[in-house]
Motif scaffolding. Structure first.
Motif, PDB file in Angstrom:
ATOM      1  N   PHE A 141      55.281  59.532  61.501  1.00 32.82           N
ATOM      2  CA  PHE A 141      55.413  58.443  62.211  1.00 32.82           C
ATOM      3  C   PHE A 141      54.269  57.671  60.125  1.00 32.82           C
ATOM      4  O   PHE A 141      55.181  56.837  60.399  1.00 32.82           O
ATOM      5  N   VAL A 142      53.326  58.495  59.791  1.00 27.33           N
ATOM      6  CA  VAL A 142      52.666  58.406  59.057  1.00 27.33           C
ATOM      7  C   VAL A 142      53.984  58.070  57.991  1.00 27.33           C
ATOM      8  O   VAL A 142      53.943  56.871  57.157  1.00 27.33           O
ATOM      9  N   ARG A 143      54.724  59.314  57.400  1.00 27.00           N
ATOM     10  CA  ARG A 143      55.443  59.026  56.432  1.00 27.00           C
ATOM     11  C   ARG A 143      56.392  57.903  56.801  1.00 27.00           C
ATOM     12  O   ARG A 143      56.388  56.502  55.711  1.00 27.00           O
ATOM     13  N   ALA A 144      57.246  57.143  57.753  1.00 29.89           N
ATOM     14  CA  ALA A 144      58.069  56.573  58.088  1.00 29.89           C
ATOM     15  C   ALA A 144      57.779  54.718  57.859  1.00 29.89           C
ATOM     16  O   ALA A 144      57.371  53.684  57.772  1.00 29.89           O
ATOM     17  N   ASP A 145      55.746  54.751  58.333  1.00 30.56           N
ATOM     18  CA  ASP A 145      55.004  53.834  58.459  1.00 30.56           C
ATOM     19  C   ASP A 145      55.112  53.310  56.478  1.00 30.56           C
ATOM     20  O   ASP A 145      54.775  52.216  56.801  1.00 30.56           O
ATOM     21  N   LEU A 146      54.374  54.306  55.808  1.00 27.81           N
ATOM     22  CA  LEU A 146      54.440  54.222  54.766  1.00 27.81           C
ATOM     23  C   LEU A 146      55.682  53.203  53.870  1.00 27.81           C
ATOM     24  O   LEU A 146      56.374  52.610  53.569  1.00 27.81           O
ATOM     25  N   ARG A 147      57.147  54.685  54.766  1.00 28.38           N
ATOM     26  CA  ARG A 147      58.705  54.283  54.032  1.00 28.38           C
ATOM     27  C   ARG A 147      59.391  52.749  53.778  1.00 28.38           C
ATOM     28  O   ARG A 147      59.180  51.810  53.054  1.00 28.38           O
ATOM     29  N   ASP A 148      58.447  52.407  55.660  1.00 31.19           N
ATOM     30  CA  ASP A 148      59.747  51.092  55.960  1.00 31.19           C
ATOM     31  C   ASP A 148      58.782  50.125  55.901  1.00 31.19           C
ATOM     32  O   ASP A 148      59.658  48.713  57.041  1.00 31.19           O
ATOM     33  N   PHE A 149      57.412  50.155  56.629  1.00 35.75           N
ATOM     34  CA  PHE A 149      56.616  48.699  56.328  1.00 35.75           C
ATOM     35  C   PHE A 149      56.348  48.588  55.062  1.00 35.75           C
ATOM     36  O   PHE A 149      56.296  47.378  54.142  1.00 35.75           O
ATOM     37  N   ARG A 175      44.210  56.465  53.772  1.00 33.82           N
ATOM     38  CA  ARG A 175      44.177  57.481  55.373  1.00 33.82           C
ATOM     39  C   ARG A 175      44.682  58.249  55.834  1.00 33.82           C
ATOM     40  O   ARG A 175      45.100  58.954  56.093  1.00 33.82           O
ATOM     41  N   ALA A 176      46.861  57.200  55.257  1.00 37.32           N
ATOM     42  CA  ALA A 176      47.728  58.232  54.940  1.00 37.32           C
ATOM     43  C   ALA A 176      47.763  59.450  54.339  1.00 37.32           C
ATOM     44  O   ALA A 176      48.509  60.399  54.774  1.00 37.32           O
ATOM     45  N   THR A 177      47.647  58.838  53.517  1.00 33.78           N
ATOM     46  CA  THR A 177      47.432  60.670  52.281  1.00 33.78           C
ATOM     47  C   THR A 177      46.554  61.449  53.001  1.00 33.78           C
ATOM     48  O   THR A 177      47.456  62.586  52.391  1.00 33.78           O
ATOM     49  N   VAL A 178      45.541  60.862  53.155  1.00 34.66           N
ATOM     50  CA  VAL A 178      44.321  62.095  53.857  1.00 34.66           C
ATOM     51  C   VAL A 178      45.636  62.905  55.187  1.00 34.66           C
ATOM     52  O   VAL A 178      45.134  63.624  54.728  1.00 34.66           O
ATOM     53  N   THR A 179      45.582  61.691  55.981  1.00 38.81           N
ATOM     54  CA  THR A 179      46.461  62.785  57.182  1.00 38.81           C
ATOM     55  C   THR A 179      47.957  63.023  56.903  1.00 38.81           C
ATOM     56  O   THR A 179      48.076  64.579  57.122  1.00 38.81           O
ATOM     57  N   LEU A 180      48.718  63.432  55.771  1.00 40.21           N
ATOM     58  CA  LEU A 180      49.823  63.903  55.218  1.00 40.21           C
ATOM     59  C   LEU A 180      49.179  65.080  54.339  1.00 40.21           C
ATOM     60  O   LEU A 180      49.909  65.818  54.358  1.00 40.21           O
ATOM     61  N   ARG A 181      48.360  64.870  53.501  1.00 40.07           N
ATOM     62  CA  ARG A 181      47.874  65.992  53.359  1.00 40.07           C
ATOM     63  C   ARG A 181      46.943  67.185  53.339  1.00 40.07           C
ATOM     64  O   ARG A 181      47.167  68.392  53.729  1.00 40.07           O
ATOM     65  N   ASN A 235      52.530  52.577  44.210  1.00 43.23           N
ATOM     66  CA  ASN A 235      52.115  52.986  43.439  1.00 43.23           C
ATOM     67  C   ASN A 235      51.544  54.863  44.261  1.00 43.23           C
ATOM     68  O   ASN A 235      52.149  55.676  44.245  1.00 43.23           O
ATOM     69  N   THR A 236      50.807  55.100  44.924  1.00 41.75           N
ATOM     70  CA  THR A 236      50.460  55.825  45.883  1.00 41.75           C
ATOM     71  C   THR A 236      51.467  56.770  47.311  1.00 41.75           C
ATOM     72  O   THR A 236      51.565  57.183  47.064  1.00 41.75           O
ATOM     73  N   ILE A 237      51.801  55.145  47.747  1.00 40.58           N
ATOM     74  CA  ILE A 237      53.052  55.777  48.695  1.00 40.58           C
ATOM     75  C   ILE A 237      54.013  56.089  47.736  1.00 40.58           C
ATOM     76  O   ILE A 237      54.145  56.950  48.618  1.00 40.58           O
ATOM     77  N   THR A 238      55.266  55.631  46.911  1.00 36.63           N
ATOM     78  CA  THR A 238      55.629  56.793  46.294  1.00 36.63           C
ATOM     79  C   THR A 238      54.943  58.207  45.716  1.00 36.63           C
ATOM     80  O   THR A 238      55.959  59.047  46.012  1.00 36.63           O
ATOM     81  N   ARG A 239      54.036  58.120  45.584  1.00 36.49           N
ATOM     82  CA  ARG A 239      53.896  59.623  44.623  1.00 36.49           C
ATOM     83  C   ARG A 239      53.553  60.373  46.504  1.00 36.49           C
ATOM     84  O   ARG A 239      53.588  61.520  46.200  1.00 36.49           O
ATOM     85  N   THR A 240      53.310  59.561  47.675  1.00 37.75           N
ATOM     86  CA  THR A 240      52.760  60.742  48.361  1.00 37.75           C
ATOM     87  C   THR A 240      54.087  60.834  49.395  1.00 37.75           C
ATOM     88  O   THR A 240      54.095  61.941  49.912  1.00 37.75           O
ATOM     89  N   LEU A 241      55.034  59.532  48.969  1.00 38.68           N
ATOM     90  CA  LEU A 241      55.990  60.452  49.268  1.00 38.68           C
ATOM     91  C   LEU A 241      57.416  61.348  48.337  1.00 38.68           C
ATOM     92  O   LEU A 241      58.198  61.911  49.573  1.00 38.68           O
ATOM     93  N   GLY A 242      57.019  61.297  47.493  1.00 39.75           N
ATOM     94  CA  GLY A 242      57.735  62.062  46.679  1.00 39.75           C
ATOM     95  C   GLY A 242      58.955  61.659  46.165  1.00 39.75           C
ATOM     96  O   GLY A 242      59.169  59.609  46.540  1.00 39.75           O
ATOM     97  N   PRO A 243      60.130  62.036  46.052  1.00 40.10           N
ATOM     98  CA  PRO A 243      61.107  61.556  44.454  1.00 40.10           C
ATOM     99  C   PRO A 243      61.586  60.862  45.833  1.00 40.10           C
ATOM    100  O   PRO A 243      62.530  60.172  45.401  1.00 40.10           O
TER     101      PRO A 243
END
Length: 246
Positions: A141-149, A175-181, A235-243
């Motif tokens: 969910f967190v990844r989709a929220d960052l990517r799609d919204f 918050r999303a970065t910490v959850t995914l990390r 930039n943070t979303i792109t870095r967190t989600l990867g290439p």
């Protein structure tokens, strides 16, 4: 608890019980932590019902919320979840928020919050009713929220001139970065500290902190703030989600 907040919650519970088949009422988010800021924080509630909301109950819910004439009532948000739909992450539930009624899902983040630090206002605790959210479901969910919204929202510029977008966007990516990390949820207060670790512009962080906690505000134009916040979030979303992210 803050006196006006406590009065509002007690009034809401008394009004909700004859309006819907109420099983439980819980608070989550800032209200369930030590990060609640009266007048600034939303009051995020979840009502568990014994049956799905009918059209008549929909009208009653709407009238009930509109009829609350107490301080902070405009901050009160509530989703109404039927027992039969609790296991379905995609189910859309009747929700009152931002002074209107609509349907939306109760997210994996909210469900996890309810299991980790809910404020139980009525009925059994979440553990007795609400199915748990797996780490995989939470991360998905967190990844989709960052990517799609949020990543999509950074394509435009005008919205970032508004306080709400800067405040919510910067805190959300932290918050999303910490959850995914780390697999854990953090408060908005904790997120502001994490923003420094992520390289957020210090004047933007100070600007967000000032609105939430009343600390001194930096001298920063809206146009400069918008540019800095938007670039940092993207930039943070792109870095967190990867290439693989767009």
């Amino acid at each position: 608890m803050h006196a006006a907040t406590d009065r509002l919650l007690r009034h809401f519970l008394e009004a909700a019980q004859p309006t819907v088949p109420l099983v439980a009422l819980w608070a989550h988010g800032s209200l369930a932590t030590d990060d609640y800021q009266p007048g600034r924080s939303d009051l995020d509630l979840i009502a568990i019902l014994d049956e799905p909301v009918t059209m008549e109950q929909w009208r009653r819910i709407k009238r009930m919320h509109r009829g609350i004439d107490l301080p902070l009532a405009d901050k009160l948000h509530c989703s109404y979840m039927a027992r039969q739909e609790l296991a379905d992450l995609s189910a859309e539930h009747v929700t009152w928020a931002h002074e209107r009624i609509f349907r939306r899902p109760v997210t994996a983040v909210t469900r996890r919050e309810l299991h980790t630090r809910a404020l139980e206002l009525y009925g059994p605790p979440p553990a007795g009713l609400l199915p748990p959210v797996s780490d995989e479901e939470l991360a998905e969910f967190v990844r989709a929220d960052l990517r799609d919204f949020w990543l999509v929202m950074t394509r435009g510029r005008r919205r970032w001139l508004r306080d709400i977008w800067v405040d919510l966007g910067t805190v959300t990516v932290a918050r999303a970065t910490v959850t995914l990390r780390d697999g854990r949820l953090i408060s908005k207060r904790e997120a502001l500290d994490v923003l420094h670790e992520l390289g957020a512009p210090p004047n933007v962080v100070a600007d967000v902190r000032a609105r939430r906690y009343g600390t001194p505000a930096p001298v920063l134009s809206r146009f400069r703030r918008a540019k800095l916040a938007r670039a940092f979030i993207r930039n943070t979303i792109t870095r967190t989600l990867g290439p693989a992210s767009p």
